[in-house]
Design a protein around this motif. Sequence first.
Motif, PDB file in Angstrom:
ATOM      1  N   LEU A 286      47.948  42.777  48.901  1.00 55.99           N
ATOM      2  CA  LEU A 286      47.839  42.529  49.264  1.00 55.99           C
ATOM      3  C   LEU A 286      46.191  41.425  49.239  1.00 55.99           C
ATOM      4  O   LEU A 286      46.177  40.143  49.177  1.00 55.99           O
ATOM      5  CB  LEU A 286      48.082  42.702  50.844  1.00 55.99           C
ATOM      6  N   GLU A 287      44.857  42.136  49.194  1.00 55.40           N
ATOM      7  CA  GLU A 287      44.321  41.324  48.890  1.00 55.40           C
ATOM      8  C   GLU A 287      43.959  40.727  47.620  1.00 55.40           C
ATOM      9  O   GLU A 287      42.684  40.043  47.697  1.00 55.40           O
ATOM     10  CB  GLU A 287      42.644  42.235  49.664  1.00 55.40           C
ATOM     11  N   ASN A 288      44.180  41.443  46.571  1.00 58.28           N
ATOM     12  CA  ASN A 288      43.800  40.472  45.528  1.00 58.28           C
ATOM     13  C   ASN A 288      43.649  39.025  45.321  1.00 58.28           C
ATOM     14  O   ASN A 288      44.647  38.877  45.146  1.00 58.28           O
ATOM     15  CB  ASN A 288      44.345  41.627  44.358  1.00 58.28           C
ATOM     16  N   GLU A 289      42.620  38.708  44.602  1.00 60.69           N
ATOM     17  CA  GLU A 289      43.110  37.316  44.166  1.00 60.69           C
ATOM     18  C   GLU A 289      44.578  37.535  42.825  1.00 60.69           C
ATOM     19  O   GLU A 289      45.271  36.207  42.876  1.00 60.69           O
ATOM     20  CB  GLU A 289      42.523  36.467  43.415  1.00 60.69           C
ATOM     21  N   ASP A 290      44.097  38.703  41.928  1.00 59.78           N
ATOM     22  CA  ASP A 290      44.878  38.567  40.529  1.00 59.78           C
ATOM     23  C   ASP A 290      45.865  39.414  40.756  1.00 59.78           C
ATOM     24  O   ASP A 290      45.582  40.797  41.241  1.00 59.78           O
ATOM     25  CB  ASP A 290      44.276  38.345  39.766  1.00 59.78           C
ATOM     26  N   VAL A 291      46.754  39.806  39.794  1.00 55.44           N
ATOM     27  CA  VAL A 291      47.016  41.102  39.464  1.00 55.44           C
ATOM     28  C   VAL A 291      46.804  41.770  37.752  1.00 55.44           C
ATOM     29  O   VAL A 291      45.861  39.990  36.915  1.00 55.44           O
ATOM     30  CB  VAL A 291      48.835  40.419  39.244  1.00 55.44           C
ATOM     31  N   VAL A 292      45.992  42.275  38.246  1.00 53.48           N
ATOM     32  CA  VAL A 292      44.764  42.980  36.720  1.00 53.48           C
ATOM     33  C   VAL A 292      45.549  44.296  36.195  1.00 53.48           C
ATOM     34  O   VAL A 292      46.242  45.148  36.419  1.00 53.48           O
ATOM     35  CB  VAL A 292      43.963  43.169  37.095  1.00 53.48           C
ATOM     36  N   ILE A 293      45.682  44.355  34.564  1.00 51.96           N
ATOM     37  CA  ILE A 293      46.287  45.398  33.733  1.00 51.96           C
ATOM     38  C   ILE A 293      45.269  45.643  32.955  1.00 51.96           C
ATOM     39  O   ILE A 293      44.837  44.705  31.941  1.00 51.96           O
ATOM     40  CB  ILE A 293      47.639  44.820  33.035  1.00 51.96           C
ATOM     41  N   LYS A 294      44.391  47.131  33.227  1.00 48.72           N
ATOM     42  CA  LYS A 294      43.603  47.310  31.860  1.00 48.72           C
ATOM     43  C   LYS A 294      44.641  47.632  31.208  1.00 48.72           C
ATOM     44  O   LYS A 294      44.672  49.101  32.005  1.00 48.72           O
ATOM     45  CB  LYS A 294      42.412  47.541  32.803  1.00 48.72           C
ATOM     46  N   ILE A 295      44.108  47.856  29.796  1.00 46.62           N
ATOM     47  CA  ILE A 295      44.383  48.988  28.482  1.00 46.62           C
ATOM     48  C   ILE A 295      43.297  50.133  27.599  1.00 46.62           C
ATOM     49  O   ILE A 295      41.949  49.019  27.683  1.00 46.62           O
ATOM     50  CB  ILE A 295      45.201  48.221  27.480  1.00 46.62           C
ATOM     51  N   SER A 296      42.774  50.763  27.668  1.00 47.57           N
ATOM     52  CA  SER A 296      41.929  50.938  27.883  1.00 47.57           C
ATOM     53  C   SER A 296      42.723  52.551  26.511  1.00 47.57           C
ATOM     54  O   SER A 296      43.017  52.798  26.432  1.00 47.57           O
ATOM     55  CB  SER A 296      41.291  51.896  28.273  1.00 47.57           C
ATOM     56  N   CYS A 385      40.625  46.284  28.161  1.00 49.02           N
ATOM     57  CA  CYS A 385      40.778  45.070  27.952  1.00 49.02           C
ATOM     58  C   CYS A 385      41.674  44.813  29.328  1.00 49.02           C
ATOM     59  O   CYS A 385      42.387  45.761  29.669  1.00 49.02           O
ATOM     60  CB  CYS A 385      42.399  45.433  27.055  1.00 49.02           C
ATOM     61  N   PHE A 386      41.284  44.338  30.224  1.00 46.89           N
ATOM     62  CA  PHE A 386      41.409  43.226  30.984  1.00 46.89           C
ATOM     63  C   PHE A 386      42.014  41.947  30.888  1.00 46.89           C
ATOM     64  O   PHE A 386      41.983  41.133  30.914  1.00 46.89           O
ATOM     65  CB  PHE A 386      40.492  43.074  32.198  1.00 46.89           C
ATOM     66  N   LEU A 387      43.045  42.651  31.571  1.00 47.19           N
ATOM     67  CA  LEU A 387      44.327  40.886  31.357  1.00 47.19           C
ATOM     68  C   LEU A 387      44.450  40.770  33.396  1.00 47.19           C
ATOM     69  O   LEU A 387      45.172  41.519  33.979  1.00 47.19           O
ATOM     70  CB  LEU A 387      46.112  41.697  30.736  1.00 47.19           C
ATOM     71  N   HIS A 388      44.265  39.681  33.240  1.00 46.13           N
ATOM     72  CA  HIS A 388      44.058  39.254  34.799  1.00 46.13           C
ATOM     73  C   HIS A 388      45.263  37.910  34.826  1.00 46.13           C
ATOM     74  O   HIS A 388      45.401  37.009  34.323  1.00 46.13           O
ATOM     75  CB  HIS A 388      42.878  37.825  35.112  1.00 46.13           C
ATOM     76  N   LEU A 389      46.237  38.328  35.793  1.00 42.01           N
ATOM     77  CA  LEU A 389      47.598  37.706  35.584  1.00 42.01           C
ATOM     78  C   LEU A 389      47.501  37.048  37.344  1.00 42.01           C
ATOM     79  O   LEU A 389      47.459  37.739  38.038  1.00 42.01           O
ATOM     80  CB  LEU A 389      48.987  37.824  35.753  1.00 42.01           C
ATOM     81  N   LYS A 390      47.738  35.496  37.161  1.00 41.74           N
ATOM     82  CA  LYS A 390      47.807  34.917  38.846  1.00 41.74           C
ATOM     83  C   LYS A 390      49.363  34.843  39.019  1.00 41.74           C
ATOM     84  O   LYS A 390      50.152  34.372  37.845  1.00 41.74           O
ATOM     85  CB  LYS A 390      47.095  32.810  38.895  1.00 41.74           C
ATOM     86  N   ARG A 391      49.439  34.898  40.154  1.00 41.54           N
ATOM     87  CA  ARG A 391      50.466  34.861  40.594  1.00 41.54           C
ATOM     88  C   ARG A 391      51.332  33.383  40.440  1.00 41.54           C
ATOM     89  O   ARG A 391      50.679  32.243  40.643  1.00 41.54           O
ATOM     90  CB  ARG A 391      51.214  35.225  41.747  1.00 41.54           C
ATOM     91  N   LEU A 392      52.819  32.795  40.028  1.00 43.73           N
ATOM     92  CA  LEU A 392      53.007  31.238  40.006  1.00 43.73           C
ATOM     93  C   LEU A 392      52.682  30.718  40.752  1.00 43.73           C
ATOM     94  O   LEU A 392      53.227  31.389  42.611  1.00 43.73           O
ATOM     95  CB  LEU A 392      53.841  31.729  38.978  1.00 43.73           C
ATOM     96  N   GLY A 393      52.461  29.314  40.763  1.00 48.29           N
ATOM     97  CA  GLY A 393      52.947  28.469  41.936  1.00 48.29           C
ATOM     98  C   GLY A 393      51.532  28.249  42.101  1.00 48.29           C
ATOM     99  O   GLY A 393      51.712  26.681  43.326  1.00 48.29           O
ATOM    100  N   ASP A 394      50.383  28.504  41.915  1.00 52.42           N
ATOM    101  CA  ASP A 394      49.058  27.972  42.785  1.00 52.42           C
ATOM    102  C   ASP A 394      48.262  27.590  41.722  1.00 52.42           C
ATOM    103  O   ASP A 394      47.232  27.137  41.429  1.00 52.42           O
ATOM    104  CB  ASP A 394      48.686  28.953  43.674  1.00 52.42           C
ATOM    105  N   SER A 395      48.878  27.755  40.223  1.00 49.74           N
ATOM    106  CA  SER A 395      47.248  26.756  39.092  1.00 49.74           C
ATOM    107  C   SER A 395      48.827  25.640  38.658  1.00 49.74           C
ATOM    108  O   SER A 395      49.548  25.178  38.630  1.00 49.74           O
ATOM    109  CB  SER A 395      47.595  27.638  37.946  1.00 49.74           C
ATOM    110  N   ARG A 396      47.480  24.913  38.531  1.00 57.76           N
ATOM    111  CA  ARG A 396      48.143  23.223  37.141  1.00 57.76           C
ATOM    112  C   ARG A 396      48.115  23.931  35.711  1.00 57.76           C
ATOM    113  O   ARG A 396      47.568  24.466  35.609  1.00 57.76           O
ATOM    114  CB  ARG A 396      46.741  22.632  37.584  1.00 57.76           C
ATOM    115  N   GLU A 397      48.773  22.805  35.477  1.00 58.57           N
ATOM    116  CA  GLU A 397      48.953  23.224  33.661  1.00 58.57           C
ATOM    117  C   GLU A 397      47.432  22.931  33.495  1.00 58.57           C
ATOM    118  O   GLU A 397      47.172  21.778  33.098  1.00 58.57           O
ATOM    119  CB  GLU A 397      50.594  22.702  33.557  1.00 58.57           C
TER     120      GLU A 397
END
Length: 401
Positions: A286-296, A385-397
């Motif tokens: 809940l405290e994270n800004e992004d959903v992060v997926i790491k592939i090693s 590889c670090f994939l940062h995903l922002k939750r939809l709804g709070d960013s502009r195109e």
Amino acid sequence: LLSKKKPLREAGGSWSWDSESFLKIAEEKRIHIQIANFLRRELPVRLAHRIMDLSSVPLLSDMESTKAVKQIYIDSLLQLSSVAPILTAAQEEEYASELDKLYSKHSNVLIQMAKGAYQLRKEMREEDKSNETSHGMQSPASEFERMQECHSFLDRFYMSRIGIRVLAGQYLALRQQHIYSDTDDPNNDYLGIICKRTSPHQIVLHAAEDASWMCQRHFGEAPEVVVSGNVDLTFPYIPTHLHYILLELLKNAMRATMEKHFVSDDDEYTGIDDVPPINVVIADSLENEDVVIKISDEGGGIPRSNMRHIWSYLFTTASPSVQEKLISLDNEDTSDEGNDEAIQDHSIHSPLAGLGYGLPISRSYARYFGGDLSIMSMEGYGTDCFLHLKRLGDSREPLPV
């Protein structure tokens, strides 16, 4: 259309339309007309900007594949610009039908542009050989860092293309759901192409299955993929975008791992038991800004001299023979109208290594919704590889200019 929604009610021995359901359907059609009119105005503007770019980009504009893409955009612009204001449900339905055809027509534009980059690389290699023969030195034209304008164009072009397909795809998907499903069903997770409860864990598993199939086709085996972290996480996202990014990262990791551990110096295969797994970690709280997926992976890493090239659309580690084979296969598939899967942009039928646009396109998909993709490599060991995903709804195109 109305009969698909079960809006009938028995009243006094006769059947009548349920007024509440009728009004709901009428409101949905009104919204569809509003969206269609927005797209009628917006899409031609975006297409026109890209046509101007395609006409002026240095080097690439002369490639045959780039010219073909430009003609597709011109034809689409002329067709969409001729649409009159949409006032009725019948006009909206006709517009949706035409847009759906154009959506399919543009489905292999990414591959066509990658072919243009391949054609440019081929011409530059031939030019380099000619210059080396004539002057005994390599042409400075082969230095990709001097082609920043071309790279910037491709970034703009692909980001714009993602935006166009998101707008059109969302509209078309909303219409399909209106016709064939109950949008009020609490078990219906989709709103257009957006899944309200996207599971990164499930998409990792699906992408790993596809990447393993591609790897097995090439090597006969594939490394194991181990997933850990918050496997129960769900959040709103477009699953097809996430699947494409993860597929690219996983197939790169598998290829590097197999070439490092499965194939010996004399091109003989070792046992699959000696191949280390690909590790995927899903991090979120809940405290994270992004959903992060790491592939090693432990595929030997990337030389530091190549790190600055990995985000270039004009760089690939695939040999020229592999690239040429992919181009020839795509030409054959394009001529076969019944072979739809083979000519799509993100088909699993493409080679494990190909035209060099996987990583930069993946980063564009992540950045479109405010995320990012970064890579750290240790040469001789492996890559993270670090994939940062922002939750939809709070960013502009991120509209390109």
